[in-house]
Structure formats: C-alpha cells, structure tokens
Design an enzyme around this catalytic site. Sequence first.
Site, PDB file in Angstrom:
ATOM      1  N   ARG A 297       1.148  -0.814   0.032  1.00  0.00           N
ATOM      2  CA  ARG A 297      -0.179   0.109   0.298  1.00  0.00           C
ATOM      3  C   ARG A 297       0.632   0.945  -0.128  1.00  0.00           C
ATOM      4  O   ARG A 297       1.890   1.226   0.939  1.00  0.00           O
ATOM      5  CB  ARG A 297      -0.794  -0.251   1.578  1.00  0.00           C
ATOM      6  CG  ARG A 297      -1.853  -0.948   1.131  1.00  0.00           C
ATOM      7  CD  ARG A 297      -2.544  -0.714   2.015  1.00  0.00           C
ATOM      8  NE  ARG A 297      -2.250  -1.386   3.520  1.00  0.00           N
ATOM      9  CZ  ARG A 297      -1.873  -0.564   4.317  1.00  0.00           C
ATOM     10  NH1 ARG A 297      -1.581   0.933   4.623  1.00  0.00           N
ATOM     11  NH2 ARG A 297      -1.324  -1.081   5.685  1.00  0.00           N
TER      12      ARG A 297
ATOM     13  N   GLY B 185      -0.313 -20.776  19.220  1.00  0.00           N
ATOM     14  CA  GLY B 185      -1.071 -21.274  19.083  1.00  0.00           C
ATOM     15  C   GLY B 185      -1.901 -21.201  21.229  1.00  0.00           C
ATOM     16  O   GLY B 185      -2.785 -20.907  21.687  1.00  0.00           O
TER      17      GLY B 185
ATOM     18  N   ASN C  23      -3.089 -15.274  11.376  1.00  0.00           N
ATOM     19  CA  ASN C  23      -3.028 -16.662  12.262  1.00  0.00           C
ATOM     20  C   ASN C  23      -3.606 -16.829  13.852  1.00  0.00           C
ATOM     21  O   ASN C  23      -4.024 -17.715  14.434  1.00  0.00           O
ATOM     22  CB  ASN C  23      -1.627 -16.136  12.961  1.00  0.00           C
ATOM     23  CG  ASN C  23      -0.069 -16.612  11.789  1.00  0.00           C
ATOM     24  OD1 ASN C  23      -0.534 -16.990  10.917  1.00  0.00           O
ATOM     25  ND2 ASN C  23       0.643 -15.641  12.095  1.00  0.00           N
TER      26      ASN C  23
ATOM     27  N   ARG D   5       1.586 -12.231  -1.042  1.00  0.00           N
ATOM     28  CA  ARG D   5       0.575 -12.727  -0.651  1.00  0.00           C
ATOM     29  C   ARG D   5       0.183 -14.082  -1.031  1.00  0.00           C
ATOM     30  O   ARG D   5       0.451 -14.053  -2.619  1.00  0.00           O
ATOM     31  CB  ARG D   5      -0.432 -11.178  -0.978  1.00  0.00           C
ATOM     32  CG  ARG D   5      -0.040  -9.850  -0.323  1.00  0.00           C
ATOM     33  CD  ARG D   5      -0.348 -10.066   1.569  1.00  0.00           C
ATOM     34  NE  ARG D   5       0.616  -8.347   2.277  1.00  0.00           N
ATOM     35  CZ  ARG D   5      -0.594  -7.923   2.536  1.00  0.00           C
ATOM     36  NH1 ARG D   5      -1.590  -9.015   3.705  1.00  0.00           N
ATOM     37  NH2 ARG D   5      -0.322  -7.425   3.361  1.00  0.00           N
TER      38      ARG D   5
ATOM     39  N   CYS E 202       0.717  -7.857  12.474  1.00  0.00           N
ATOM     40  CA  CYS E 202       0.701  -8.452  13.922  1.00  0.00           C
ATOM     41  C   CYS E 202       0.627  -9.683  14.049  1.00  0.00           C
ATOM     42  O   CYS E 202      -0.396  -9.962  15.548  1.00  0.00           O
ATOM     43  CB  CYS E 202       0.306  -7.275  15.150  1.00  0.00           C
ATOM     44  SG  CYS E 202       1.218  -5.680  15.259  1.00  0.00           S
ATOM     45  N   GLY E 203      -0.198 -10.446  12.792  1.00  0.00           N
ATOM     46  CA  GLY E 203      -0.921 -11.516  13.544  1.00  0.00           C
ATOM     47  C   GLY E 203      -2.283 -11.813  13.294  1.00  0.00           C
ATOM     48  O   GLY E 203      -2.505 -12.807  13.725  1.00  0.00           O
TER      49      GLY E 203
ATOM     50  N   SER F 175      -1.611  -3.791  11.227  1.00  0.00           N
ATOM     51  CA  SER F 175      -1.032  -4.297   9.988  1.00  0.00           C
ATOM     52  C   SER F 175       0.006  -5.468  10.212  1.00  0.00           C
ATOM     53  O   SER F 175       1.333  -4.695  11.239  1.00  0.00           O
ATOM     54  CB  SER F 175      -0.780  -3.952   8.456  1.00  0.00           C
ATOM     55  OG  SER F 175      -1.642  -3.002   7.996  1.00  0.00           O
TER      56      SER F 175
ATOM     57  N   LYS G  76      -9.633  -2.412   1.567  1.00  0.00           N
ATOM     58  CA  LYS G  76      -9.081  -1.243   2.089  1.00  0.00           C
ATOM     59  C   LYS G  76      -9.852   0.379   2.133  1.00  0.00           C
ATOM     60  O   LYS G  76     -10.871   1.175   2.672  1.00  0.00           O
ATOM     61  CB  LYS G  76      -7.805  -0.804   2.281  1.00  0.00           C
ATOM     62  CG  LYS G  76      -6.796  -2.442   2.411  1.00  0.00           C
ATOM     63  CD  LYS G  76      -7.320  -2.981   3.964  1.00  0.00           C
ATOM     64  CE  LYS G  76      -6.016  -3.464   4.444  1.00  0.00           C
ATOM     65  NZ  LYS G  76      -6.684  -4.157   5.841  1.00  0.00           N
TER      66      LYS G  76
ATOM     67  N   ASP H   6      -9.961  -9.829   8.925  1.00  0.00           N
ATOM     68  CA  ASP H   6      -9.187  -8.398   8.624  1.00  0.00           C
ATOM     69  C   ASP H   6      -9.884  -7.167   8.814  1.00  0.00           C
ATOM     70  O   ASP H   6      -9.638  -6.351   8.929  1.00  0.00           O
ATOM     71  CB  ASP H   6      -8.482  -8.348   6.989  1.00  0.00           C
ATOM     72  CG  ASP H   6      -7.411  -7.250   6.663  1.00  0.00           C
ATOM     73  OD1 ASP H   6      -6.913  -6.819   7.540  1.00  0.00           O
ATOM     74  OD2 ASP H   6      -7.937  -6.710   5.555  1.00  0.00           O
TER      75      ASP H   6
ATOM     76  N   HIS I 262     -10.952  -2.290  11.158  1.00  0.00           N
ATOM     77  CA  HIS I 262     -10.288  -3.278  10.398  1.00  0.00           C
ATOM     78  C   HIS I 262      -9.450  -3.956  11.856  1.00  0.00           C
ATOM     79  O   HIS I 262      -8.785  -4.578  12.841  1.00  0.00           O
ATOM     80  CB  HIS I 262      -9.503  -2.234  10.686  1.00  0.00           C
ATOM     81  CG  HIS I 262      -7.502  -2.880   9.785  1.00  0.00           C
ATOM     82  ND1 HIS I 262      -5.648  -2.802  10.475  1.00  0.00           N
ATOM     83  CD2 HIS I 262      -7.423  -3.935   8.993  1.00  0.00           C
ATOM     84  CE1 HIS I 262      -5.688  -3.336   9.622  1.00  0.00           C
ATOM     85  NE2 HIS I 262      -6.528  -4.127   8.988  1.00  0.00           N
TER      86      HIS I 262
END
Length: 591
Positions: free
Chosen positions: A80, A500, A265, A375, A261-262, A259, A217, A286, A237
């Site tokens: 971006r 986890g 996950n 990505r 920061c996991g 953006s 976005k 997201d 977000h």
Amino acid sequence: MLSHRVYDLTVTTQLKPLQEWVGEVAELTRPDRIHWCSGSEQEYRQLIDQMLGDGTLLELNQQHYPGCYLHRSDPTDVARVEHLTFVCTEDEEDAGPNNNWKPPEEAKRMLQDCFSACMRGRTMYVIPYCMGPLESPYARCGVEITDSPYVVANMYLMTRMGDAALARIERDGNFVKGLHSTGELDPDRRYIVHFPEELTIMSYGSGYGGNALLGKKCHALRIASYQARSEGWLAEHMLIVGVQSPGGETHYLACAFPSQCGKTNLAMLIPPEGYEDWKVWTLGDDIAWMHLDAAGQLRAINPEAGYFGVVPGTNRKTNPNAYDMIEADTIFTNVAVTADNQPWWEGKDTGEPVLDWVGNPYDGANGPAAHPNSRFTVSAKQNPCYSELADAPEGVPISAVVFGGRRSELAPLVFQARDWAHGVLVGAGVASETTAAATGQVGVVRRDPMAMKPFCGYNYGDYWAHWLSFANRSDRLPKVFHVNWFRRDGDGRFLWPGFGENLRVLRWIIDRCAGRIGADERPIGYLPRPGDLDVNGIDVSDDTLNQLLSVDSGQWRDEVDEIGKYLASFGDRLPPELGTEHDRIRRALEA
Ligand code: OXD
Ligand code: MN
C-alpha cells in the site's frame, strides 16, 4: 482521427445510474472491450488461462499445488502507498489530520488526466460485488471497474461478486463506485483517492492488493467507515474469531491489530496441547462490520469472502490451517520458487528457493527470496475452521473487542478497560512497531488508533466521538481489552510463546466477559492476578509471567503523555469525553 466506439450497456443492467456510470467511464478510458463479470467458475478459469497465456500468471507445481499460480508484481508496486492515498472531502477538516487531503475538484481533474484513454487496447472489466453475505441487511455493495484481470481473479476469491451481487445492487438501487486502472505503473503517477461524500473510489497506477482490490481497504474500511458513521454502525480493521470452550459455549471476539501483527494467525488459531477440546472458528481475518441489533447486542459480519494474507512466516507451526489452506486454488503474489516450481517463502521449512520474487536466480546475497509483503489470495471456504456462521445474514454477537499492537516494551500481555469510554481511549492509544505491509521505515513505533490509521475515511476526532456514542445506545456493549504478544526481555527475546498459546489469553478474556474470574485493578485497567492465566505445560516461568504482566508507572506516564499530545493534535474535533478519560488515567498513574 480517433474512431468513436459506441458502448451498448442496456443489455447488461436495467439500473440507470449504473448504466450511466459505466458508460461515462468507458467514454473516459476508451477500452477495446467491456466485460461484465458473472462471477462463474468458468469465467475465473478463462481469466486464469488468459493470464497464463500472456505471462501475468505463472503456473506453480500442479502436483503439489493444484490450482495455484504465481503473479510477480512490478517491483515498484509491492505494498500500500499511504503517502499517495487521499481522502477528498469538501471540507479538509472532515478528512482530518489523519488523512492526506486534496480538494475534490482538483483531485478529479488530476485523475481525469490519468484515466483519459488509459484502457485503450485493453479490456474493461465491470465487477459487481457485495461486501457481506448476499442476504444480510448489514452488507453493502459496490461495483469495481478495472483493466486488470489479476484484480478480477482476486476479487473472485475475496468477495461475493458477479450476477448475484448485481441482482442485489439492482434491488438496493445504490452502490459504491470504484474505478481502477493499473495505468503505466509509474510510482510518480500512482494515486489511491477516495471521495466519501460521493461513495466513490479512484485508484490509478498500482496493481497491488490494497490499492487495487477496491472492495477491501478502500471500500470496506475507508468508504464504509464514513458510511457507518452516518448510518450508526462501525467498519473496523478487525478479525472476527469464535472461541468454543469444552462446555460448548462459543464467544465471538473482534480484534484490531495494526498490519502484520498476526491477525490472520489469530483468526485461524489452532488450540495448543492441553486445549484439544477447545475449538476456534474463523469468521474473518481483516475487517469487521458491526451493528447494534434491536436488543442492543453488537453483531459483526465479515464483509470479505477470502483472505489476502502475508505469506512469509507461514508454516506448520505458526499457522497450520493457513499452510494447508494455501496448498490448492491459491494465487501467490511475489513469492520465490523452488527448482521444482513450488512456491517458497522465508519461514517455509521445506524446499529451497532458486528464483527470488522478481524472478532472478536466488543466491542469498540480495535480501529475502520472497518479498516480505508477498501474499496469498484464497477463498475463505478453504479454511478448515471456517465458521458456519460466516455466511449468517445476522452476523455473530461480539463478547469482546480486543485491541493490540507490536510493542517490545511497555504494554502488558493483556489488560481490560474499565468501561466502554476507557476502551475507546485504549483503542485510540494503540501504537505499533512498523512492518513491511506499508512502504516506509520498519521498526519504529507509530500511533495507529484502533489499527485504523491508514484506513479511517474521516477525521479521527469524529470517529472517536462516534465510537463513544455507542455507550448512549446500549448497556450491553462488549468488554474491551488490549493485548501484546510481542513483549521482549532485555536480550530481545520474546517473553510470550504466541501463536496457539494465545488461546490462554483469549480464555482469560472470555472468563472476564462471562463474569467468571476476578482481576487486579490497576491505573491502566484490569490485569490477570497471579494464577489467573493458565500457563500449565508451557515454558513460561513465574518470573517471565511477572514481566509479561508488569506495568511500569514511569514508562506509562510517558506513554499517556504521548497519547495526550497526539489526541490534542485533533483540536476541537477531539470529543471532550476522551480528554476527560485521558486525564483520569494520567491522575491514577500519578497517585
Ligand atoms: C492488510 C494490511 O493488507 O493491513 O491487511 O496492510
Ligand atoms: Mn489489514
């Protein structure tokens, strides 16, 4: 003399404003052909074949990665571009100091110039899409016009698009207009421009995800946040995740992290050893759109239908679900490849790269093989823990809103805000160490309120006032928390195992929401007491846990002062209530 092509649009839709707009765009951009996307699988296949034919896509090893392709973007177009992203409101104050602004007329003149005849020789694709489940009252639609088949293929995986979306648009009678062209991919002629008052987006000169897949976005955050304010909801977000405890009770959490920061996950977390009888369901990774229902319950839908996730770091340990999910029917962008043509990225524990993300032989000398912001694009349906409620028109009830950032110091592993207004301040105080998702410096702390700095489509002061106003509309709002998985010790090592094991923290959050567990009341909020967090079976000593939960008053006073200065920069748009809340925390830290 230029031949005058006549574009017949009456066959495609009966909706006059859509017909007219597509006609105007065609007159401006002069494509050779117009293709209205149906959203069928056959159409997707045809586009893929066409892109394989002209080199836009490369086929990956179909034995190990069936249906997977690689796209190499222009090397100058990999992220971006916040400095080239504009919010153009009539009054500059409405865009706020958090956005780049241009007068709308000036921006339009500049863009007219860029778009003029830019699609000559190309096909113009018209993509009707719906953000959110097609039957949801909370969903909103848009139409993206683009000259990039790569964008169409990504939108096919990421949104509900095509005929069904068009039918909804014709029913609704309104839609967000998004015009995109890759142009000549010149970094000096690249602009991502929003006109929230006209629900319009114009993006020129980039083919990269967030700049080009306008549903994400541009629409679902920048335009939608503006729309949400006037309609009384929130476009955030945030990932949405369902956590099911062994008793069968499921709590839904909406979590906002800057953006990289996991978020993906956490949204796809696999319960760790000892938590085998827990289940985690992904709703979104997201973006969350959240509305109050008639009973005052905040409910969330994920406007997207797929993931555009960061690839590096994905492996069987960090995110086994994602690792499996991207082994088929995935478009990779800017990863490296192995000798047998499998995709490769830093953190993948098998294979070796022979070509880097640009396609050059990889010798290890010139940085990473995969671009750090490479990505995967994949349909959410491929996620093994896809929630059956992801398509529910009414969304899911949110128990907790969780903010977080990447902070090597200061912020404890978890704390809870005292109430909603305090929670809004906690969100407004989010800051994070920067990463490669946006262009710019890596590793500096930047303020990123609610993780919306690059995405809030209007003045942050008005945005916080909007957040605060929810307390007047419901007395059963979610509880608000802040987490930090990234705290480090003096030697720079992470104190918390993360991944986890983060479920242990979510468990505490859920217990707090259910009123099942007490807490230590501290100036910054409620923290777990010794013994409250389950660290059985993991390598976290009492001493480490103490460090993870420690709050250094001196450091926090400095932080709160920084937040105060930042908030003050919004002048009289800053809601006084936020100032009051700030002063309360400042005094509590003094005491
Ligand atoms: C993203 C981002 O791509 O936040 O999701 O940058
Ligand atoms: Mn994001």
